[in-house]
Design a protein around this motif. Structure first.
Motif, PDB file in Angstrom:
ATOM      1  N   GLY A   1     -19.119  43.896  35.497  1.00 22.91           N
ATOM      2  CA  GLY A   1     -19.816  43.551  36.545  1.00 22.91           C
ATOM      3  C   GLY A   1     -20.652  44.569  36.919  1.00 22.91           C
ATOM      4  O   GLY A   1     -22.017  44.814  37.254  1.00 22.91           O
TER       5      GLY A   1
ATOM      6  N   ASP B   1     -22.063  31.785  30.254  1.00 25.46           N
ATOM      7  CA  ASP B   1     -21.645  32.251  31.729  1.00 25.46           C
ATOM      8  C   ASP B   1     -21.506  33.995  31.410  1.00 25.46           C
ATOM      9  O   ASP B   1     -22.351  34.490  32.070  1.00 25.46           O
ATOM     10  N   LEU B   2     -20.708  34.042  30.563  1.00 24.65           N
ATOM     11  CA  LEU B   2     -20.502  35.473  30.101  1.00 24.65           C
ATOM     12  C   LEU B   2     -21.900  36.191  29.844  1.00 24.65           C
ATOM     13  O   LEU B   2     -22.348  37.368  30.322  1.00 24.65           O
TER      14      LEU B   2
ATOM     15  N   GLU C   1     -23.956  36.347  33.070  1.00 24.90           N
ATOM     16  CA  GLU C   1     -23.067  37.621  33.753  1.00 24.90           C
ATOM     17  C   GLU C   1     -23.555  39.079  33.333  1.00 24.90           C
ATOM     18  O   GLU C   1     -23.968  39.898  34.034  1.00 24.90           O
TER      19      GLU C   1
ATOM     20  N   ALA D   1     -13.443  42.710  33.814  1.00 23.06           N
ATOM     21  CA  ALA D   1     -14.527  41.835  34.125  1.00 23.06           C
ATOM     22  C   ALA D   1     -15.179  42.780  35.337  1.00 23.06           C
ATOM     23  O   ALA D   1     -16.293  42.507  35.450  1.00 23.06           O
TER      24      ALA D   1
ATOM     25  N   PRO E   1     -22.445  37.261  39.673  1.00 23.08           N
ATOM     26  CA  PRO E   1     -21.008  37.225  40.147  1.00 23.08           C
ATOM     27  C   PRO E   1     -20.071  37.064  38.649  1.00 23.08           C
ATOM     28  O   PRO E   1     -20.693  36.291  37.689  1.00 23.08           O
ATOM     29  N   SER E   2     -19.200  37.679  38.676  1.00 25.46           N
ATOM     30  CA  SER E   2     -18.453  37.668  37.285  1.00 25.46           C
ATOM     31  C   SER E   2     -17.691  36.347  37.067  1.00 25.46           C
ATOM     32  O   SER E   2     -17.434  35.645  38.227  1.00 25.46           O
ATOM     33  N   VAL E   3     -17.803  36.012  35.814  1.00 24.00           N
ATOM     34  CA  VAL E   3     -17.183  34.787  35.442  1.00 24.00           C
ATOM     35  C   VAL E   3     -15.542  34.782  35.875  1.00 24.00           C
ATOM     36  O   VAL E   3     -14.854  36.010  35.806  1.00 24.00           O
TER      37      VAL E   3
END
Lengths: 755, 153
Positions: free
Chosen positions: A340, A100-101, A104, A336, A110-112
């Motif tokens: 983003g 997911d990172l 991202e 985070a 959308p940030s994790v």
């Protein structure tokens, strides 16, 4: 971000995807009980490569997490931690976070959820932490720290390696060098420096190198720990220290400047000559001077932030599960957000690329070479004008024919990809669905090497996700129910792929409770999908779950229950030219079979003639063909016709006039006209009346919409052997329009009867 | 007036001139891909009356527009010189225009184009060559109508 950088980044993300696949494969093997060193190494390498790449692009979030992950994996690699099921589970979860990172960082989407990262991070740390506690409590722990509350005991171990480094690199006499105008360098690293995997130590080493490069050069370093908060307010991944280094006068400013080339953007630094009025204020010097005489451990072993310390000493990692858990999410959040914003610049520039085995390309190349030769032969044959020419020409053309067929196959092979990539992704879907529903399900994959067209592989992902979620949410029973039914507590889903006569067959088989037909029927009636008095076969009831808006779930969960899932699945499979069937045995489970064409470019079609035009109908949607007997038809008051087939009444669609091609031609199906019974996936049928069936052929699908608009009842077009254009019929659409008309009438009729 | 037309006004554009019925029309030669003979087409269901059908141009499926019906001029029946002008719009959409004959090419100054009433959207104007009046066909509007038109039952 510059174009070049963007290109490199693109390659990095492609590699990330591969590494993640490698990681997934390795972890799956581990969870299957394999514990070979090579597998563990491969897993470790994958995470390490991602971390390394991410660090050079300054993707801080990614680096930070990959780092913790790597440290934990190192515990397994070095044999300190056994790869038990629980440990592998934590790794799998961490892998999901990691991927997911990566997404991202790539898409800037959308940030994790920082909470999720933190949770996984803590779990990872606990793996080796717990172990470290067992083995290493007798390690060098500064005695001053012992009285501090018990939770913190392992934390000081972070500090352990640092004195060693300092001992190696700065084992000089700390007395200041009295050079004419010594160079004074101060620097204060930001949190970001540690986050991206760099270390103040590297700068100190660089400065030392610069100092010893001049003759008799020495360096004096003092550490300013005045910003260090009381221990209970210490956040382990923050940077609190700054350094002041005095270098010999001979050292040039430029040399020092170059030391900061790499890390200069993530730390504050000043370079000045002693006595320079522009140098740092006396206050700062006073502070640094005062410091070393201060408390005990700090001058010897300046506590470094916990996270970077892990890099050097994965052997002595913190077991600080308790306290950091509270502070960490806050610490992660700003980072985070920053990442983003960073990701937004990167934008999505994903190019469609494909990796092909070299032999396939070589094979294609050989064939093209042969084609060129064949063409030359043909040419020379044409020029030589002799008696045997027609026969030889025929041979040439025949060989070219077989060549073109081979080339077509070779190109298909280039586009073919194993379904592995999509199947492996499903492991994650199952894991997530399990953790949401609290069920324990094992997904077994079979036939991952089955190859299908690349576009198909990509489009399979969504339907499979939906179906697996459904299987877990609705199919597999709760543990208590399973045990009560005499089944093992752990549910089992089999996802398999195989080739079957020009199609790929994908089955999803669960050992759950099967479809509860009574409940499905009741729900369908309640939702008005079918009439209350409808009599349906088991198959028809099973197929109701594909009806739009259908859901038996009493509560809407994150997973399913909104009544869109299976409807979407069916539409997706249909749009791929496939079919979907259900077999369900109550109490024993459900099997979904997806049958899909191998490629989206070629279709197995039946050539028919209607309204004077030759058209193609996909063989997959034709159930049977028959000749209409006049006594079997019935004319409805509006002129539409029904036909009875072995007792079933289905609407009759005169294809020519339905498509507006032969309005004037008698609508009356001629005696002995051919009827194709076509079926859509929900089992609705209609009879298409055509003039004749001409042939069966593989046709190449060509889009109509590129240069024209959508035509109702037509899905695409193709080019026949004689070069003419022929339309490919959209059977489900034709059925829908025919059945739609009838259905509204039927329900009217029922209403009348009921009244 | 579109950007393209504004730009066209300043410099000469090579146009291809063709006849539909008794009238002459022209389109920029750069939008023409090729000119080929009229061949059998495949009738398309629910097509507007001016679409004569689909043809196969080396694997690409194109629709043919009968300009006589589209422009509402009486067609010359049984004309052996009927040809299809394959054109490609700026958006890359290709179609074939069925015309009665191709006449010649002409350099036309954008400033020479005299605008006609706005409601005649298929022509961007008229131009005089010698004493012939030639309509300047607005290709984009023809093509867009083909692609965007909702097929009505």
């Amino acid at each position: 971000m510059s174009g070049d950088m963007g290109d490199i980044l693109l390659v990095f993300f492609q590699e990330c995807d591969e590494q993640l696949q490698e990681l997934e494969r390795g972890l799956s093997a581990l969870s299957d009980g394999e514990s070979e060193q090579e597998t563990i190494n491969a897993v470790f390498r994958a995470v390490h490569s991602i971390k390394g790449g991410a660090a050079s692009f300054g993707l801080e979030n990614l680096v930070r997490f990959a780092h913790v992950f790597e440290s934990s994996l190192d515990g397994v690699r070095s044999g300190r931690v056994a790869p038990t099921q629980d440990v592998v589970k934590i790794f799998l979860k961490a892998m999901d976070v990691l991927s997911d990172l990566v997404v991202e960082a790539r898409d800037g989407g959308p940030s994790v959820d920082p909470g999720r990262i933190a949770e996984s991070q803590i779990e990872l740390e606990s793996i080796i932490g717990g172990n470290a506690e067992a083995h290493k409590t007798d390690d060098v722990v500064p005695s001053d720290f012992v009285p501090i509350p018990m939770d913190f005991v392992p934390v000081p171990m972070d500090f352990e390696p640092v004195p060693v480094d300092f001992g190696l690199d700065f084992g000089f006499d700390p007395a200041p060098v009295q050079a004419p105008a010594p160079l004074i360098v101060t620097f204060c690293p930001h949190d970001a420096m540690y986050a991206r995997g760099d270390d103040a130590r590297n700068i100190l080493i660089g400065l030392t190198d610069a100092a010893v490069a001049v003759e008799g050069g020495e360096i004096t370093v003092t550490c300013d720990a005045s910003a260090l908060p009381p221990f209970d307010a210490l956040e382990p991944d923050r940077s609190y220290l700054s350094w002041r280094a005095v270098l010999p006068a001979e050292v040039l400013e430029d040399t020092v400047q170059s030391v900061f080339d790499w890390g200069g953007d993530v730390c504050d630094f000043t370079i000045s000559r002693e006595g320079d009025p522009a140098s740092e204020g006396g206050e700062a010097i006073a502070a640094t001077d005062a410091q070393p005489s201060g408390e005990t451990p700090l001058d010897v072993a300046p506590p470094e932030p916990a996270v970077p310390a892990l890099a050097e000493t994965s052997s002595a990692v913190t077991a600080a599960q308790a306290t950091p858990a509270v502070s960490r999410p806050d610490a992660i959040q700003p980072a985070a957000v920053a990442s983003g914003a960073n990701g937004a610049n990167v934008r999505r520039t994903e190019q469609a690329t494909i990796r092909v085995d070299l032999p396939r390309i070589d094979n294609l190349m050989d064939l093209v070479g042969e084609l060129v030769i064949a063409q030359a032969a043909l040419e020379s044959q044409c020029r030589r004008n002799n008696a045997s020419m027609p026969r030889e020409l025929g041979e040439c053309i025949a060989s070219m024919q077989s060549l073109t067929r081979d080339i077509q196959d070779a190109v298909m092979a280039v586009r073919a990809q194993p379904v592995r990539s999509v199947f492996q992704r499903m492991q994650r879907v199952v894991r997530e669905a399990c953790s949401m529903t609290g069920k324990d399900v094992v997904l077994t994959l079979e036939g991952e090497d089955t190859e299908v067209d690349r576009t198909l592989v990509e489009k399979l992902s969504d339907p499979l996700t939906h179906m697996l979620r459904n299987a877990i949410d609705h199919g597999i029973e709760k543990v208590e129910d399973r045990l009560a039914a005499g089944k093992p507590a752990i549910g089992h889903i089999l996802l398999s792929a195989s080739h079957r006569s020009g199609h790929i067959l994908i089955t999803i088989k669960d050992d759950g409770g099967g479809i509860n037909r009574e409940r499905v029927l009741a729900t369908a009636i309640k939702r008005g999908i079918i009439a209350p008095d409808a009599v349906l076969t088991d198959d028809e009831i099973n197929n109701l779950i594909f009806a739009p808006g259908f859901s038996t779930a009493d509560t809407i969960s994150n997973l399913s229950g909104r009544g869109v899932g299976m409807d979407v699945v069916k539409q997706a499979i249909l749009s791929l030219g496939g079919r979907i069937t259900i077999q369900s045995v109550p109490g024993n489970g459900t099997v979904f079979c997806l049958s899909l064409p191998l490629t989206l470019a070629v279709l197995d079609g039946m050539l028919i003639v209607a309204g004077g035009a030759t058209m193609v109908i996909p063989v997959s949607s034709v159930v049977e063909t028959m000749i209409i007997k006049p006594q079997d038809t019935y004319v409805l008051p509006d002129g539409k016709k029904m036909v009875s087939i072995r007792g079933d009444c289905i609407p009759l669609v005169p294809l020519g006039s339905e498509l507006g091609l032969s309005a004037a031609v008698s609508d009356e199906p001629r005696d002995g006209a051919v009827m194709l019974i076509v079926e859509n996936e929900s089992g609705a049928r209609a009879g298409l009346v055509v003039d004749e069936i001409r042939d069966q052929a593989h046709v190449v699908i060509k889009s109509m919409e590129k240069n024209y608009r959508r035509i109702p009842g037509v899905s695409a077009a193709t080019i026949l052997g004689d070069g003419s254009v022929s339309l490919i019929l959209d059977a489900p659409a034709l059925i829908a329009s025919a059945v739609g008309r009838i259905n509204t009438k039927l329900s009217d009729a029922r209403a009348v009867l009921a009244a | 007036m579109t950007e393209e037309e504004k730009a066209a006004e300043s410099k000469a554009v090579k146009m291809i001139v063709f006849a539909v019925g008794d009238q002459e029309y022209c389109i920029p030669i750069l939008s023409v891909r090729e000119i080929r003979g009229f061949e059998k087409t495949t009738v398309l269901p629910f097509a507007p009356p001016y679409v004569c059908g689909a043809i196969n141009l080396r694997g690409i499926i194109l629709t043919l527009i009968d300009l006589a019906i589209y422009l509402n001029v009486p067609p010359q029946l049984d004309n052996p010189r009927r040809v299809v002008v394959i054109v490609e719009s700026t958006q890359g959409i290709m179609c074939g225009l069925l015309v009665d004959r191709v006449i010649d090419m002409a350099d036309i100054q954008g400033s020479d184009i005299q605008s006609v009433s706005d409601d005649c959207s298929s022509l961007s104007g008229l131009v005089m060559i010698g004493n012939r009046m030639i309509g300047v066909l607005r290709l984009e509007s023809v093509v867009n109508q083909l692609v965007e038109g909702v097929a009505s039952e």
